[in-house]
Design an enzyme around this catalytic site. Structure first.
Site, PDB file in Angstrom:
ATOM      1  CB  CYS A 217     143.426  64.524  32.694  1.00 34.02           C
ATOM      2  SG  CYS A 217     145.033  65.323  33.603  1.00 34.02           S
TER       3      CYS A 217
ATOM      4  CG  ASP B  57     114.824  49.846   4.313  1.00 29.55           C
ATOM      5  OD1 ASP B  57     115.265  50.931   3.507  1.00 29.55           O
ATOM      6  OD2 ASP B  57     115.714  48.792   4.549  1.00 29.55           O
TER       7      ASP B  57
END
Length: 493
Positions: free
Chosen positions: A34, A439
């Protein structure tokens, strides 16, 4: 993490979904494995066994839980964070390299022998490359069984199985159901044939801030290749067996994925590239915990946690677009890219929208003429140098590339400065620590937040955000009023 038994037991007992994909829990008394968040009552700790991959659990003889569907859990974030050979191999296996080129092809791409590669993967993941690829084929088969009405024979070969028998045996062994039983159990909204629509759910770890990733993709969409329509980001895909079209719509519990493929053999590759594009396997809690530690970023993180790094479905495509976008506005970059697409991109049919082309490959761009490159000569020369380097393999920016080698190769090309190199590292290579210090948007945010503005000083200051500086960029960009920070209005409406 699977070796830390006490921590794994606590995660299973608390049903902690944050650890889905980090490890898998097998129960010796039931023979089932699981995800940690499985809703069934937690077994006794002495009956639990922990595995680093679904393939390892399957190889140990356990079958997948029918309730929590562990094969559908988000992928381990480790493979997107790390740059070592195991992580690079996992990214390439996810992109279908083993199915296309075999284990020898995977080893060749990584610069290792087959034996060395198998040894490293088995030591860390409990399974070799073939077993890992087989587990991926089983997951692809389940998705096709449940989301389409393709005949089972077509499903088998589309998922990559060499025979109907191996398909039936694998599905039965992994899911404890025959393919027909698996389809009968599935609650489907309806599927269609090989060239039709597949409706899938892409899980993710919460929280997810859809504004930044979907807003960025919509704002920078290249005409003909990408669009925002009816609350979904849609784009064309260039895949090994033909083109595809995907629509991705953010919903509270998952991202809805609508796929039209020329050949369903490309399903697992398409899904992997869409997950990579949206950065769905990230661990936002781990990222935000580090960034919250800086008082400058804490308020930004608390305001909209769970930001992702918008990536790409094609590393070469983004590298080309990064050069086209040097020192120009978003609108101008879209125009430059759209011109190349219209002239050189292969045409596609899109019955559901306005998509017309796939982005041209680097092979298509090698001999591009000046009439299609309305930009300064220096940038034209840079673009051509990049295209040649990508086409002949001198520079590798694929998902399995060595990040340091890619940066060195890109930096050695004329006209590719730090902004371009780090942009490619962030969005093509997927380096979570890439940082575009020069940037404009980042520098404007730095000024607003009283951070250093010069690239050198800001780069030094950003070391406190490691190893998640690419995510810090997303929070810095969010300080500005730019379209990349929000989904188009129709989505909010």
């Amino acid at each position: 993490m699977h070796e830390d038994v006490e921590r794994c037991v606590r995660a299973v007992q608390s049903k902690d979904a944050r650890f889905d994909g980090w490890f898998f829990t097998a129960v010796v008394t039931t023979g089932i494995y699981c995800r940690p968040s499985c809703p069934v009552p937690a077994p006794k700790p002495g009956n639990m066994r922990f595995y680093p991959s679904a393939a390892a659990a399957q190889q140990a003889g356990f079958r997948a839980c029918k309730r929590c569907r562990p094969d559908a859990s988000p992928g381990s974030p480790l493979w997107n964070v790390r740059a070592d050979v195991v992580a690079r191999a996992m990214r390439l296996i996810g992109d279908g390299v083993v199915d296309r080129e075999g284990v020898s092809g995977l080893a060749r791409r990584l610069g290792y022998s087959v034996r060395q590669l198998e040894r490293q993967l088995t030591a860390e993941l409990g399974a070799g490359p073939l077993a890992l690829a087989r587990a991926q084929r089983a997951q692809t088969a389940r998705m096709l069984i449940e989301s389409s009405v393709l005949p089972m024979g077509e499903v088998a070969f589309a998922a990559g199985f060499s025979s109907i028998r191996s398909f039936n045996d694998t599905v039965m062994r992994v899911f404890a159901l025959t393919p027909s039983q698996l389809r009968a159990r599935a609650s489907r909204s309806g599927g269609v044939g090989a060239a039709g629509l597949l409706r899938l759910r892409l899980p993710f770890r919460r929280p997810l801030c859809p504004d930044n990733v979907f807003g960025h993709l919509a704002a920078t969409a290249v005409p003909g290749v990408e669009e925002w329509r009816d609350g979904a980001f849609r784009r064309t895909l260039s895949l090994p067996h033909g083109p595809g079209v995907v629509g991705l719509r953010p919903l509270p519990e998952y991202v809805e994925c609508l796929l039209r493929l020329a050949d369903v053999r490309d399903l697992s590759i398409a899904i992997g590239r869409c997950r990579w594009l949206l950065d769905l396997d990230a661990d936002p809690l781990a990222v935000d915990e580090v960034l919250r530690g800086d008082e400058v970023l804490r308020g930004l993180v608390d305001k909209a946690p769970g930001r992702r790094v918008p990536r790409t479905v094609d590393p070469h495509e983004f590298a080309v677009r990064a050069v086209l976008g040097q020192q120009v506005s978003t609108a101008a970059a879209r125009t430059h890219a759209g011109r190349l697409v219209e002239a050189l991109g292969a045409r596609v049919e899109d019955a559901d929208g306005g998509l017309t082309h796939v982005f041209p490959s680097v092979a298509d761009l090698v001999d591009v003429g000046d009439e299609l490159l309305a930009m300064p000569r220096a940038r034209r020369d840079s673009l051509r140098a990049l295209v040649r380097a990508l086409a002949d393999g001198t520079v590798d920016v694929s998902v399995g590339a060595d990040w340091d080698a890619a940066r060195a190769g890109l930096s050695g090309l004329s006209g590719l400065g730090p902004w371009t190199v780090e942009s490619i590292a962030m969005r093509s290579l997927g380096d979570p620590d890439a940082f575009v210090a020069s940037d404009l948007g980042v520098r404007l945010a730095a000024r607003q937040l009283d951070l250093p503005v010069s690239p050198g000083a800001l780069g030094a200051r950003s070391r406190a955000w490691r190893p998640w500086r690419a995510y810090a960029v997303q929070y810095l960009w969010a300080t500005g009023d730019h379209a990349i920070n929000r989904m188009p209005v129709e989505a909010a409406a």
